[in-house]
Design an enzyme around this catalytic site. Sequence first.
Site, PDB file in Angstrom:
ATOM      1  N   ARG A   1      14.564  -2.957   6.628  1.00  0.00           N
ATOM      2  CA  ARG A   1      13.964  -2.392   7.845  1.00  0.00           C
ATOM      3  C   ARG A   1      14.148  -3.356   9.008  1.00  0.00           C
ATOM      4  NH1 ARG A   1       8.016  -0.193   6.350  1.00  0.00           N
ATOM      5  NH2 ARG A   1       7.637  -1.185   8.347  1.00  0.00           N
TER       6      ARG A   1
ATOM      7  N   ARG B   1      -5.033   2.520  12.271  1.00  0.00           N
ATOM      8  CA  ARG B   1      -4.714   1.098  12.406  1.00  0.00           C
ATOM      9  C   ARG B   1      -5.481   0.465  13.551  1.00  0.00           C
ATOM     10  NH1 ARG B   1       0.796   1.310   9.972  1.00  0.00           N
ATOM     11  NH2 ARG B   1       1.702  -0.756   9.919  1.00  0.00           N
TER      12      ARG B   1
ATOM     13  N   ARG C   1       3.922  -8.750  13.407  1.00  0.00           N
ATOM     14  CA  ARG C   1       3.174  -7.651  12.780  1.00  0.00           C
ATOM     15  C   ARG C   1       1.911  -8.165  12.096  1.00  0.00           C
ATOM     16  NH1 ARG C   1       7.347  -5.453   9.013  1.00  0.00           N
ATOM     17  NH2 ARG C   1       5.900  -3.815   8.493  1.00  0.00           N
TER      18      ARG C   1
ATOM     19  N   LYS D   1       0.811  -1.218   0.000  1.00  0.00           N
ATOM     20  CA  LYS D   1       0.000   0.000   0.000  1.00  0.00           C
ATOM     21  C   LYS D   1       0.848   1.273   0.000  1.00  0.00           C
ATOM     22  CE  LYS D   1      -1.092  -0.322   4.950  1.00  0.00           C
ATOM     23  NZ  LYS D   1       0.007  -1.301   5.232  1.00  0.00           N
TER      24      LYS D   1
ATOM     25  N   ARG E   1      11.862  -7.019   0.958  1.00  0.00           N
ATOM     26  CA  ARG E   1      11.794  -5.553   0.904  1.00  0.00           C
ATOM     27  C   ARG E   1      13.115  -4.904   1.308  1.00  0.00           C
ATOM     28  NH1 ARG E   1       6.797  -2.533   3.588  1.00  0.00           N
ATOM     29  NH2 ARG E   1       7.598  -3.276   5.565  1.00  0.00           N
TER      30      ARG E   1
HETATM   31  P1  AMP Z   1       4.475   0.843   8.480  1.00  0.00           P
HETATM   32  O1  AMP Z   1       5.616   1.495   7.781  1.00  0.00           O
HETATM   33  O2  AMP Z   1       3.163   1.502   8.179  1.00  0.00           O
HETATM   34  O3  AMP Z   1       4.440  -0.648   8.302  1.00  0.00           O
HETATM   35  O4  AMP Z   1       4.728   1.088  10.060  1.00  0.00           O
HETATM   36  C1  AMP Z   1       5.866   0.602  10.724  1.00  0.00           C
HETATM   37  C2  AMP Z   1       5.620   0.548  12.215  1.00  0.00           C
HETATM   38  O5  AMP Z   1       5.338   1.877  12.701  1.00  0.00           O
HETATM   39  C3  AMP Z   1       4.423  -0.290  12.651  1.00  0.00           C
HETATM   40  O6  AMP Z   1       4.720  -1.665  12.755  1.00  0.00           O
HETATM   41  C4  AMP Z   1       4.101   0.352  13.997  1.00  0.00           C
HETATM   42  O7  AMP Z   1       5.022  -0.054  15.001  1.00  0.00           O
HETATM   43  C5  AMP Z   1       4.347   1.824  13.721  1.00  0.00           C
HETATM   44  N1  AMP Z   1       3.117   2.484  13.194  1.00  0.00           N
HETATM   45  C6  AMP Z   1       2.933   3.023  11.957  1.00  0.00           C
HETATM   46  N2  AMP Z   1       1.696   3.526  11.827  1.00  0.00           N
HETATM   47  C7  AMP Z   1       1.073   3.296  13.006  1.00  0.00           C
HETATM   48  C8  AMP Z   1      -0.240   3.554  13.490  1.00  0.00           C
HETATM   49  N3  AMP Z   1      -1.180   4.143  12.742  1.00  0.00           N
HETATM   50  N4  AMP Z   1      -0.524   3.167  14.765  1.00  0.00           N
HETATM   51  C9  AMP Z   1       0.397   2.581  15.547  1.00  0.00           C
HETATM   52  N5  AMP Z   1       1.638   2.281  15.152  1.00  0.00           N
HETATM   53  C10 AMP Z   1       1.985   2.645  13.893  1.00  0.00           C
END
Ligand code: AMP
Length: 218
Positions: free
Chosen positions: A160, A88, A171, A13, A127
Amino acid sequence: MRLIFLGPPGVGKGTQAQRLSETYKVPKISTGDILREAVHKNTSLGVKAKSFIDAGMLVPDDVVIEIVRERLKEPDCPKGYIMDGFPRTIEQAEALGKMLRETGSVIQQVLNFQLSDEELVRRLSGRRSCPHCQTVYNLAFNPPKQEGVCDQCKSPLVQRSDDEPRTILKRLEVYQRQTRPLISYYEGQKLLTNINAAGSVEDVFKRVISAVQKGKIG
Ligand code: AMP
Protein backbone atom coordinates in the site's frame (compact mmCIF):
# COMPACT_ATOMS: atom_id res chain seq x y z
CA MET A 1 -24.10 -8.62 15.50
CA ARG A 2 -23.25 -4.91 15.30
CA LEU A 3 -19.61 -4.43 16.18
CA ILE A 4 -16.89 -1.80 15.90
CA PHE A 5 -13.22 -2.80 15.57
CA LEU A 6 -11.04 -0.07 17.00
CA GLY A 7 -7.25 0.14 17.08
CA PRO A 8 -4.14 1.67 15.53
CA PRO A 9 -3.10 1.02 11.93
CA GLY A 10 -1.28 -2.29 11.56
CA VAL A 11 -2.87 -3.92 14.59
CA GLY A 12 -4.52 -6.58 12.39
CA LYS A 13 -8.11 -5.54 12.87
CA GLY A 14 -8.91 -5.82 9.15
CA THR A 15 -7.72 -9.43 9.06
CA GLN A 16 -9.70 -10.26 12.19
CA ALA A 17 -12.80 -8.45 10.89
CA GLN A 18 -12.58 -10.50 7.69
CA ARG A 19 -12.37 -13.78 9.67
CA LEU A 20 -15.27 -12.85 11.93
CA SER A 21 -17.36 -11.70 9.00
CA GLU A 22 -16.88 -15.10 7.31
CA THR A 23 -17.65 -16.99 10.54
CA TYR A 24 -20.83 -15.09 11.39
CA LYS A 25 -21.88 -14.32 7.80
CA VAL A 26 -22.21 -10.58 8.37
CA PRO A 27 -20.56 -7.92 6.17
CA LYS A 28 -17.33 -6.21 7.12
CA ILE A 29 -17.64 -2.49 6.48
CA SER A 30 -14.16 -1.08 5.94
CA THR A 31 -14.02 2.61 5.06
CA GLY A 32 -10.36 2.11 4.09
CA ASP A 33 -11.34 -0.58 1.52
CA ILE A 34 -14.17 1.58 0.14
CA LEU A 35 -11.84 4.57 -0.21
CA ARG A 36 -9.05 2.52 -1.83
CA GLU A 37 -11.50 1.10 -4.33
CA ALA A 38 -12.68 4.63 -5.17
CA VAL A 39 -9.05 5.71 -5.67
CA HIS A 40 -8.43 2.66 -7.87
CA LYS A 41 -11.50 3.46 -10.01
CA ASN A 42 -10.60 7.15 -10.09
CA THR A 43 -14.11 8.26 -9.08
CA SER A 44 -14.72 11.78 -7.75
CA LEU A 45 -14.63 10.35 -4.20
CA GLY A 46 -11.32 8.68 -5.01
CA VAL A 47 -9.80 11.86 -6.37
CA LYS A 48 -10.88 13.72 -3.21
CA ALA A 49 -9.55 11.00 -0.87
CA LYS A 50 -6.21 10.15 -2.52
CA SER A 51 -4.12 13.05 -1.24
CA PHE A 52 -5.27 12.47 2.36
CA ILE A 53 -4.60 8.72 2.22
CA ASP A 54 -1.16 9.15 0.65
CA ALA A 55 -0.23 11.72 3.29
CA GLY A 56 -1.29 9.36 6.10
CA MET A 57 -4.02 11.76 7.16
CA LEU A 58 -7.72 11.18 7.76
CA VAL A 59 -10.18 11.85 4.97
CA PRO A 60 -12.57 14.62 6.14
CA ASP A 61 -15.34 13.49 8.49
CA ASP A 62 -18.25 14.60 6.30
CA VAL A 63 -16.96 12.53 3.36
CA VAL A 64 -16.49 9.35 5.41
CA ILE A 65 -19.76 9.76 7.33
CA GLU A 66 -21.64 9.98 4.01
CA ILE A 67 -19.96 6.79 2.77
CA VAL A 68 -21.11 4.91 5.87
CA ARG A 69 -24.63 6.38 5.73
CA GLU A 70 -24.99 5.03 2.17
CA ARG A 71 -23.36 1.68 2.98
CA LEU A 72 -25.75 1.06 5.88
CA LYS A 73 -28.68 1.32 3.46
CA GLU A 74 -27.47 -1.77 1.54
CA PRO A 75 -29.65 -4.88 1.90
CA ASP A 76 -26.93 -6.91 3.68
CA CYS A 77 -26.80 -4.61 6.72
CA PRO A 78 -29.99 -5.37 8.70
CA LYS A 79 -28.56 -8.72 9.87
CA GLY A 80 -25.54 -6.91 11.34
CA TYR A 81 -22.02 -5.79 10.42
CA ILE A 82 -18.47 -5.32 11.62
CA MET A 83 -17.17 -1.77 11.26
CA ASP A 84 -13.45 -1.85 10.50
CA GLY A 85 -11.67 1.52 10.67
CA PHE A 86 -14.81 3.56 11.32
CA PRO A 87 -15.39 5.62 13.38
CA ARG A 88 -11.94 7.19 13.69
CA THR A 89 -12.87 10.52 15.30
CA ILE A 90 -15.33 11.58 18.00
CA GLU A 91 -17.30 13.45 15.34
CA GLN A 92 -17.67 10.25 13.29
CA ALA A 93 -18.72 8.30 16.40
CA GLU A 94 -21.37 10.90 17.22
CA ALA A 95 -22.66 10.84 13.64
CA LEU A 96 -22.82 7.02 13.69
CA GLY A 97 -24.73 7.08 17.00
CA LYS A 98 -27.23 9.54 15.50
CA MET A 99 -27.64 7.48 12.31
CA LEU A 100 -28.33 4.33 14.31
CA ARG A 101 -30.78 6.04 16.68
CA GLU A 102 -32.76 7.20 13.65
CA THR A 103 -33.24 3.56 12.63
CA GLY A 104 -33.79 2.28 16.18
CA SER A 105 -30.48 0.36 16.22
CA VAL A 106 -27.38 0.40 18.46
CA ILE A 107 -23.76 -0.76 18.47
CA GLN A 108 -23.51 -3.81 20.75
CA GLN A 109 -19.76 -4.02 21.39
CA VAL A 110 -16.49 -2.26 20.54
CA LEU A 111 -13.36 -4.42 20.39
CA ASN A 112 -10.22 -2.38 21.05
CA PHE A 113 -7.10 -4.08 19.61
CA GLN A 114 -3.87 -3.33 21.47
CA LEU A 115 -0.24 -3.77 20.38
CA SER A 116 3.13 -2.09 21.01
CA ASP A 117 4.28 0.64 18.58
CA GLU A 118 7.35 -1.41 17.71
CA GLU A 119 5.25 -4.37 16.60
CA LEU A 120 2.83 -2.09 14.71
CA VAL A 121 5.67 -0.69 12.60
CA ARG A 122 6.97 -4.20 11.96
CA ARG A 123 3.56 -5.41 10.81
CA LEU A 124 2.88 -2.38 8.61
CA SER A 125 6.27 -2.59 6.90
CA GLY A 126 5.75 -6.29 6.03
CA ARG A 127 2.19 -5.89 4.84
CA ARG A 128 1.35 -6.78 1.24
CA SER A 129 -2.16 -6.86 -0.20
CA CYS A 130 -4.05 -7.97 -3.23
CA PRO A 131 -5.41 -4.99 -5.19
CA HIS A 132 -8.02 -7.28 -6.74
CA CYS A 133 -9.67 -9.21 -3.85
CA GLN A 134 -8.19 -7.19 -0.93
CA THR A 135 -6.67 -10.24 0.82
CA VAL A 136 -3.92 -9.07 3.17
CA TYR A 137 -0.62 -10.92 3.78
CA ASN A 138 2.45 -10.28 5.89
CA LEU A 139 5.93 -11.21 4.72
CA ALA A 140 7.04 -12.00 8.28
CA PHE A 141 4.22 -14.15 9.64
CA ASN A 142 1.50 -14.71 7.05
CA PRO A 143 3.25 -14.91 3.66
CA PRO A 144 1.48 -15.98 0.47
CA LYS A 145 2.22 -19.54 -0.72
CA GLN A 146 3.93 -18.21 -3.84
CA GLU A 147 6.08 -15.11 -3.39
CA GLY A 148 4.37 -11.92 -4.57
CA VAL A 149 1.17 -13.66 -5.74
CA CYS A 150 -2.28 -13.75 -4.11
CA ASP A 151 -3.31 -17.25 -2.90
CA GLN A 152 -6.97 -16.52 -3.63
CA CYS A 153 -7.01 -14.93 -7.08
CA LYS A 154 -3.38 -15.15 -8.28
CA SER A 155 -3.07 -11.37 -8.81
CA PRO A 156 0.34 -9.77 -8.15
CA LEU A 157 0.54 -8.41 -4.59
CA VAL A 158 1.33 -4.76 -3.87
CA GLN A 159 2.52 -2.68 -0.95
CA ARG A 160 0.00 0.00 0.00
CA SER A 161 1.26 3.47 -0.85
CA ASP A 162 0.57 4.56 2.74
CA ASP A 163 2.70 1.73 4.19
CA GLU A 164 5.97 3.56 3.48
CA PRO A 165 8.06 4.30 6.62
CA ARG A 166 7.41 8.07 6.68
CA THR A 167 3.66 7.68 6.15
CA ILE A 168 3.48 4.90 8.75
CA LEU A 169 4.81 7.28 11.44
CA LYS A 170 2.32 9.96 10.38
CA ARG A 171 -0.58 7.50 10.58
CA LEU A 172 0.44 6.39 14.08
CA GLU A 173 0.60 10.02 15.18
CA VAL A 174 -2.84 10.72 13.65
CA TYR A 175 -4.19 7.67 15.48
CA GLN A 176 -2.87 8.95 18.83
CA ARG A 177 -4.32 12.40 18.32
CA GLN A 178 -7.64 11.75 16.60
CA THR A 179 -8.69 8.13 17.14
CA ARG A 180 -7.36 7.17 20.58
CA PRO A 181 -9.93 9.40 22.35
CA LEU A 182 -12.59 6.94 21.14
CA ILE A 183 -11.34 4.43 23.72
CA SER A 184 -12.63 6.55 26.63
CA TYR A 185 -15.67 7.53 24.59
CA TYR A 186 -16.82 3.90 24.22
CA GLU A 187 -15.57 2.95 27.70
CA GLY A 188 -17.98 5.61 28.97
CA GLN A 189 -20.77 3.85 27.08
CA LYS A 190 -19.76 0.49 28.65
CA LEU A 191 -19.21 -1.01 25.20
CA LEU A 192 -15.43 -1.51 25.20
CA THR A 193 -13.58 -4.84 25.36
CA ASN A 194 -9.78 -4.80 25.06
CA ILE A 195 -8.16 -7.44 22.86
CA ASN A 196 -4.48 -8.34 23.10
CA ALA A 197 -3.44 -8.28 19.42
CA ALA A 198 -0.02 -9.91 19.94
CA GLY A 199 0.62 -13.38 18.54
CA SER A 200 -0.62 -15.27 15.51
CA VAL A 201 -3.79 -14.49 13.54
CA GLU A 202 -5.21 -17.72 14.97
CA ASP A 203 -4.41 -16.79 18.62
CA VAL A 204 -5.94 -13.36 18.25
CA PHE A 205 -9.02 -14.77 16.54
CA LYS A 206 -9.63 -17.08 19.52
CA ARG A 207 -9.60 -14.01 21.79
CA VAL A 208 -12.02 -12.22 19.45
CA ILE A 209 -14.47 -15.13 19.44
CA SER A 210 -14.25 -15.42 23.21
CA ALA A 211 -14.92 -11.67 23.63
CA VAL A 212 -17.88 -11.79 21.28
CA GLN A 213 -19.34 -14.80 23.08
CA LYS A 214 -18.85 -13.18 26.49
CA GLY A 215 -20.56 -10.08 25.13
CA LYS A 216 -23.44 -12.44 24.21
CA ILE A 217 -23.62 -11.21 20.66
CA GLY A 218 -22.16 -14.29 18.94
P1 AMP B 1 -7.27 1.79 6.70
O1 AMP B 1 -7.28 0.81 5.58
O2 AMP B 1 -8.44 1.63 7.62
O3 AMP B 1 -5.95 1.85 7.42
O4 AMP B 1 -7.46 3.25 6.01
C1 AMP B 1 -6.54 3.77 5.08
C2 AMP B 1 -6.69 5.27 4.99
O5 AMP B 1 -8.02 5.59 4.54
C3 AMP B 1 -6.52 6.03 6.30
O6 AMP B 1 -5.17 6.29 6.62
C4 AMP B 1 -7.31 7.30 5.99
O7 AMP B 1 -6.58 8.18 5.14
C5 AMP B 1 -8.49 6.77 5.19
N1 AMP B 1 -9.61 6.37 6.10
C6 AMP B 1 -10.10 5.12 6.30
N2 AMP B 1 -11.11 5.13 7.18
C7 AMP B 1 -11.26 6.42 7.56
C8 AMP B 1 -12.12 7.08 8.48
N3 AMP B 1 -13.03 6.43 9.21
N4 AMP B 1 -11.98 8.43 8.61
C9 AMP B 1 -11.08 9.12 7.89
N5 AMP B 1 -10.22 8.56 7.03
C10 AMP B 1 -10.31 7.22 6.85
